[in-house]
Design a protein around this motif. Structure first.
Motif, mmCIF file in Angstrom:
data_model
loop_
_atom_site.group_PDB
_atom_site.id
_atom_site.type_symbol
_atom_site.label_atom_id
_atom_site.label_comp_id
_atom_site.label_asym_id
_atom_site.label_seq_id
_atom_site.Cartn_x
_atom_site.Cartn_y
_atom_site.Cartn_z
ATOM 1 N N ALA A 106 7.726 7.271 -6.889
ATOM 2 C CA ALA A 106 6.242 6.409 -7.642
ATOM 3 C C ALA A 106 4.885 6.755 -6.742
ATOM 4 C CB ALA A 106 6.563 4.771 -7.412
ATOM 5 N N GLY A 107 5.423 7.096 -5.039
ATOM 6 C CA GLY A 107 3.929 7.173 -4.720
ATOM 7 C C GLY A 107 3.733 6.286 -2.472
ATOM 8 N N VAL A 108 5.158 6.362 -2.614
ATOM 9 C CA VAL A 108 5.028 5.349 -1.629
ATOM 10 C C VAL A 108 5.396 6.409 -1.156
ATOM 11 C CG1 VAL A 108 6.752 3.765 0.317
ATOM 12 C CG2 VAL A 108 6.171 3.238 -2.489
ATOM 13 N N THR A 109 4.573 5.567 0.563
ATOM 14 C CA THR A 109 4.484 7.062 1.738
ATOM 15 C C THR A 109 5.511 6.368 2.428
ATOM 16 O OG1 THR A 109 2.048 7.157 1.357
ATOM 17 C CG2 THR A 109 2.775 7.503 3.066
ATOM 18 N N GLU A 110 5.716 5.016 3.122
ATOM 19 C CA GLU A 110 6.843 4.956 4.515
ATOM 20 C C GLU A 110 7.419 3.874 3.583
ATOM 21 O OE1 GLU A 110 7.870 6.018 6.931
ATOM 22 O OE2 GLU A 110 6.183 8.261 6.613
ATOM 23 N N LEU A 121 7.897 -0.984 12.309
ATOM 24 C CA LEU A 121 6.408 -1.064 11.574
ATOM 25 C C LEU A 121 5.942 -0.181 12.777
ATOM 26 C CD1 LEU A 121 4.920 -2.728 9.254
ATOM 27 C CD2 LEU A 121 3.709 -3.716 10.984
ATOM 28 N N GLN A 122 5.760 -0.306 13.750
ATOM 29 C CA GLN A 122 4.895 0.511 14.570
ATOM 30 C C GLN A 122 5.594 2.328 14.228
ATOM 31 O OE1 GLN A 122 2.356 0.070 16.729
ATOM 32 N NE2 GLN A 122 1.758 2.368 15.995
ATOM 33 N N THR A 123 6.134 2.099 14.518
ATOM 34 C CA THR A 123 6.912 4.130 13.538
ATOM 35 C C THR A 123 6.407 4.177 12.613
ATOM 36 O OG1 THR A 123 8.884 3.348 15.135
ATOM 37 C CG2 THR A 123 9.064 5.516 13.287
ATOM 38 N N ARG A 124 6.383 3.650 11.608
ATOM 39 C CA ARG A 124 5.684 3.576 10.100
ATOM 40 C C ARG A 124 4.140 3.787 10.434
ATOM 41 N NH1 ARG A 124 10.891 2.487 10.416
ATOM 42 N NH2 ARG A 124 11.802 2.798 8.906
ATOM 43 N N LEU A 125 3.442 3.107 11.057
ATOM 44 C CA LEU A 125 2.365 2.990 10.899
ATOM 45 C C LEU A 125 1.671 5.030 11.994
ATOM 46 C CD1 LEU A 125 1.354 -0.308 11.773
ATOM 47 C CD2 LEU A 125 0.329 0.602 9.760
ATOM 48 N N THR A 126 2.637 4.820 12.823
ATOM 49 C CA THR A 126 2.090 5.886 13.722
ATOM 50 C C THR A 126 2.202 7.463 12.774
ATOM 51 O OG1 THR A 126 2.908 5.072 15.740
ATOM 52 C CG2 THR A 126 3.218 7.135 15.977
ATOM 53 N N SER A 127 3.533 7.506 12.017
ATOM 54 C CA SER A 127 3.919 8.427 11.312
ATOM 55 C C SER A 127 2.717 8.782 10.505
ATOM 56 C CB SER A 127 5.183 8.252 10.370
ATOM 57 O OG SER A 127 5.310 9.498 9.451
ATOM 58 N N ILE A 128 2.410 7.670 9.730
ATOM 59 C CA ILE A 128 1.347 7.579 8.915
ATOM 60 C C ILE A 128 -0.267 8.488 9.342
ATOM 61 C CG2 ILE A 128 -0.425 6.485 7.129
ATOM 62 C CD1 ILE A 128 1.929 4.401 6.346
#
Length: 167
Positions: A106-110, A121-128
């Motif tokens: 559907a287009g979800v990033t993480e 949550l920080q890991t996902r934000l850093t990855s983005i």
């Protein structure tokens, strides 16, 4: 909202539970984010997304009136929404492999499985932030490039392939 502070790191948290949205907000504040908005249903989420630009959308899979996957599809297909290309982190309490694949398609990033810690949550934000992915529009898919890495096959391999076809 005369005292509204809009920063370059705005985050919209969409969760049907005000308590969970507030908890995610606390996690985000502990990570240094200041501009956090909350929405508790799909309608309010879409209103916020059309109202102003955000850097990230954190969405629960189980929103009221429209689930997170359907809302993601609607956002990605909305040509006039300024947040169409926004990175989306989806949260879910009990996702199976099919649901995760549906979210990706559907287009979800993480993706985050509940319960999670602020470090997750920080890991996902850093990855983005560190690995931005281009936006793809191909056939039925509209969203971030699903390939997580680019593999360089190199010129040597291409030359060998060309030589083997010619010889």
């Amino acid at each position: 909202m005369a005292n509204e502070e809009i920063t370059k790191h705005g985050v919209l948290v969409a969760d049907h539970s005000p308590h969970m949205a507030a908890l995610v907000g606390v996690m985000l504040r502990s990570l240094g984010r200041k501009d956090i908005r909350e929405a508790y249903d799909a309608s309010r989420t879409l209103t916020e997304l059309n109202r102003r630009a955000f850097d990230v959308l954190i969405i629960n899979d189980a929103l009221d009136s429209m689930d997170g996957v359907a809302l993601t599809r609607k956002l990605r297909a909305s040509l006039d929404c300024q947040n169409r290309h926004i990175p989306i982190i989806m949260m879910s309490a009990a996702p199976d492999a099919k649901r995760i694949a549906d979210a990706r398609d559907a287009g979800v990033t993480e993706f985050l499985r509940k319960p999670f810690a602020a470090s997750h949550l920080q890991t996902r934000l850093t990855s983005i932030e560190n690995n931005p992915r281009g936006f793809i529009e191909a056939g039925q898919y509209k969203g971030p490039d699903r390939r997580r890495r680019v593999i360089d096959v190199g010129d040597e391999r291409r030359e060998r392939d060309t030589e083997s076809k010619a010889g």
